[in-house]
Design a protein around this motif. Structure first.
Motif, short mmCIF file in Angstrom:
data_model
loop_
_atom_site.label_atom_id
_atom_site.label_comp_id
_atom_site.label_asym_id
_atom_site.label_seq_id
_atom_site.Cartn_x
_atom_site.Cartn_y
_atom_site.Cartn_z
N LEU A 1 20.84 21.33 76.45
CA LEU A 1 19.87 22.33 76.83
C LEU A 1 18.58 22.06 76.08
O LEU A 1 18.60 21.74 74.89
N TYR A 2 17.46 22.18 76.78
CA TYR A 2 16.15 21.84 76.23
C TYR A 2 15.17 23.00 76.44
O TYR A 2 15.20 23.66 77.47
N TRP A 3 14.28 23.16 75.47
CA TRP A 3 13.15 24.08 75.63
C TRP A 3 11.86 23.28 75.56
O TRP A 3 11.69 22.41 74.68
N TYR A 4 10.95 23.60 76.47
CA TYR A 4 9.61 23.01 76.49
C TYR A 4 8.59 24.13 76.61
O TYR A 4 8.91 25.23 77.06
N ARG A 5 7.36 23.82 76.27
CA ARG A 5 6.26 24.77 76.42
C ARG A 5 5.15 24.07 77.18
O ARG A 5 4.80 22.92 76.88
N GLN A 6 4.57 24.78 78.13
CA GLN A 6 3.51 24.18 78.95
C GLN A 6 2.28 25.08 78.96
O GLN A 6 2.34 26.22 79.40
N SER A 7 1.19 24.53 78.49
CA SER A 7 -0.09 25.24 78.55
C SER A 7 -0.80 24.87 79.83
O SER A 7 -0.51 23.84 80.45
N LEU A 8 -1.75 25.69 80.21
CA LEU A 8 -2.45 25.51 81.48
C LEU A 8 -3.10 24.14 81.57
O LEU A 8 -3.82 23.72 80.66
N GLY A 9 -2.82 23.42 82.64
CA GLY A 9 -3.44 22.13 82.86
C GLY A 9 -2.83 20.99 82.08
O GLY A 9 -3.36 19.87 82.12
N GLN A 10 -1.74 21.25 81.38
CA GLN A 10 -1.10 20.22 80.56
C GLN A 10 0.33 19.96 81.06
O GLN A 10 0.90 20.76 81.79
N GLY A 11 0.90 18.85 80.61
CA GLY A 11 2.31 18.61 80.86
C GLY A 11 3.15 19.38 79.86
O GLY A 11 2.66 19.81 78.82
N PRO A 12 4.42 19.58 80.17
CA PRO A 12 5.31 20.27 79.22
C PRO A 12 5.41 19.53 77.89
O PRO A 12 5.39 18.30 77.87
N GLU A 13 5.53 20.29 76.81
CA GLU A 13 5.72 19.72 75.47
C GLU A 13 7.07 20.15 74.94
O GLU A 13 7.41 21.34 74.97
N PHE A 14 7.79 19.21 74.43
CA PHE A 14 9.14 19.45 73.91
C PHE A 14 9.13 20.37 72.71
O PHE A 14 8.27 20.26 71.82
N LEU A 15 10.10 21.29 72.68
CA LEU A 15 10.28 22.16 71.51
C LEU A 15 11.58 21.84 70.78
O LEU A 15 11.57 21.52 69.59
N ILE A 16 12.72 21.94 71.50
CA ILE A 16 14.02 21.81 70.84
C ILE A 16 15.06 21.41 71.86
O ILE A 16 14.94 21.71 73.04
N TYR A 17 16.10 20.70 71.37
CA TYR A 17 17.17 20.20 72.23
C TYR A 17 18.50 20.54 71.58
O TYR A 17 18.69 20.26 70.40
N PHE A 18 19.39 21.15 72.37
CA PHE A 18 20.73 21.47 71.91
C PHE A 18 21.74 20.56 72.59
O PHE A 18 21.68 20.31 73.79
N GLN A 19 22.70 20.11 71.82
CA GLN A 19 23.89 19.46 72.37
C GLN A 19 25.05 20.36 71.96
O GLN A 19 25.41 20.42 70.78
N GLY A 20 25.61 21.07 72.92
CA GLY A 20 26.61 22.07 72.57
C GLY A 20 25.94 23.23 71.85
O GLY A 20 24.91 23.74 72.28
N THR A 21 26.51 23.64 70.75
CA THR A 21 25.98 24.78 70.00
C THR A 21 24.92 24.38 68.99
O THR A 21 24.17 25.23 68.51
N GLY A 22 24.85 23.12 68.64
CA GLY A 22 23.96 22.69 67.59
C GLY A 22 22.64 22.14 68.08
O GLY A 22 22.58 21.50 69.13
N ALA A 23 21.60 22.34 67.28
CA ALA A 23 20.29 21.78 67.60
C ALA A 23 20.28 20.31 67.21
O ALA A 23 20.31 19.98 66.03
N ALA A 24 20.24 19.43 68.20
CA ALA A 24 20.25 17.99 67.94
C ALA A 24 18.86 17.49 67.56
O ALA A 24 18.74 16.46 66.88
N ASP A 25 17.83 18.18 67.99
CA ASP A 25 16.46 17.76 67.71
C ASP A 25 15.57 18.99 67.81
O ASP A 25 15.41 19.54 68.89
N ASP A 26 15.02 19.43 66.68
CA ASP A 26 14.10 20.58 66.71
C ASP A 26 12.71 20.16 66.27
O ASP A 26 11.92 20.99 65.80
N SER A 27 12.40 18.89 66.43
CA SER A 27 11.15 18.36 65.91
C SER A 27 9.91 18.90 66.61
O SER A 27 8.81 18.78 66.10
#
Lengths: 113, 111
Positions: free
Chosen positions: A32-58
């Motif tokens: 599961l992934y979260w991204y944030r997108q501002s107007l006129g921009q592409g989505p920017e990565f926030l955090i990635y979960f593999q199962g219950t744990g955050a595999a990448d929150d950079s």
């Protein structure tokens, strides 16, 4: 059965308030992934979960942002002390173990006044 | 920060014409994906190409990847008004994990 769902679809809040955004992934998808997108921009990565744990929150911009996925399914993105600059569309995506393809939800449009 | 740059930023064509969008990136990738977005909301996956592939087709879509030039292109043939949308390339640095998106190309197809 259905695709990725996100609630609420729109959220208006005042500066300094706390908000929670929910994501319900496709059944059986472990990532599961979260991204944030501002107007006129592409989505920017926030955090990635593999199962219950955050595999990448950079991608989390600062410690006001936090996300959980306690049972490996639904995830909640939490933003404390919201700022006007947090206004954006927050997108959630999920993927299965068999494919790199990410399936996106409709997003939550957050407006901080 | 966004790793990908897309060109052109906007493209306006007539129905039936072909549309070509280009994407360049900076670091090595495992795969590159193209997405379509209508009205600034959810993204729809179009096609994925892996770093060891050079070309891929799906219906009216053709994607090429040149890893030596760190670039990809998306061709939509025989465009339709319903193809009007924003198109994004997204780079996957590993098999799974985050995607890094370009800024997108806004495609308008006039009936």
């Amino acid at each position: 059965g259905a695709g990725v769902s996100q609630t609420p679809s729109n959220k208006v809040t005042e500066k300094g308030k706390y908000v929670e955004l929910r994501c319900d992934p496709i059944s059986g998808h472990t990532a599961l992934y979260w991204y944030r997108q501002s107007l006129g921009q592409g989505p920017e990565f926030l955090i990635y979960f593999q199962g219950t744990g955050a595999a990448d929150d950079s991608g989390l911009p600062n410690d006001r942002f936090f996300a959980v996925r306690p049972e490996g399914s639904v995830s909640t993105l939490k933003i404390q002390r919201t700022e006007r600059g947090d206004s954006a569309v927050y997108l959630c995506a999920s993927s299965s173990q068999r494919s790199e393809t990410q399936y996106f939800g409709p997003g939550t449009r957050l407006l901080v006044l | 920060s966004q790793q990908g740059e897309e060109d052109p930023q906007a493209l306006s064509i007539q129905e039936g014409e072909n549309a070509t969008m280009n994407c360049s990136y900076k670091t090595s990738i495992n795969n590159l994906q193209w997405y379509r977005q209508n009205s600034g909301r959810g993204l729809v996956h179009l096609i994925l190409i892996r770093s060891n592939e050079r070309e891929k087709h799906s219906g009216r879509l053709r994607v090429t990847l040149d890893t030596s030039k760190k670039s990809s292109s998306l061709l939509i043939t025989a465009s339709r008004a319903a193809d009007t949308a924003s198109y994004f390339c997204a780079m996957g640095g590993t098999s799974y994990g985050k995607l890094t998106f370009g800024q997108g190309t806004i495609l308008t197809v006039h009936p």
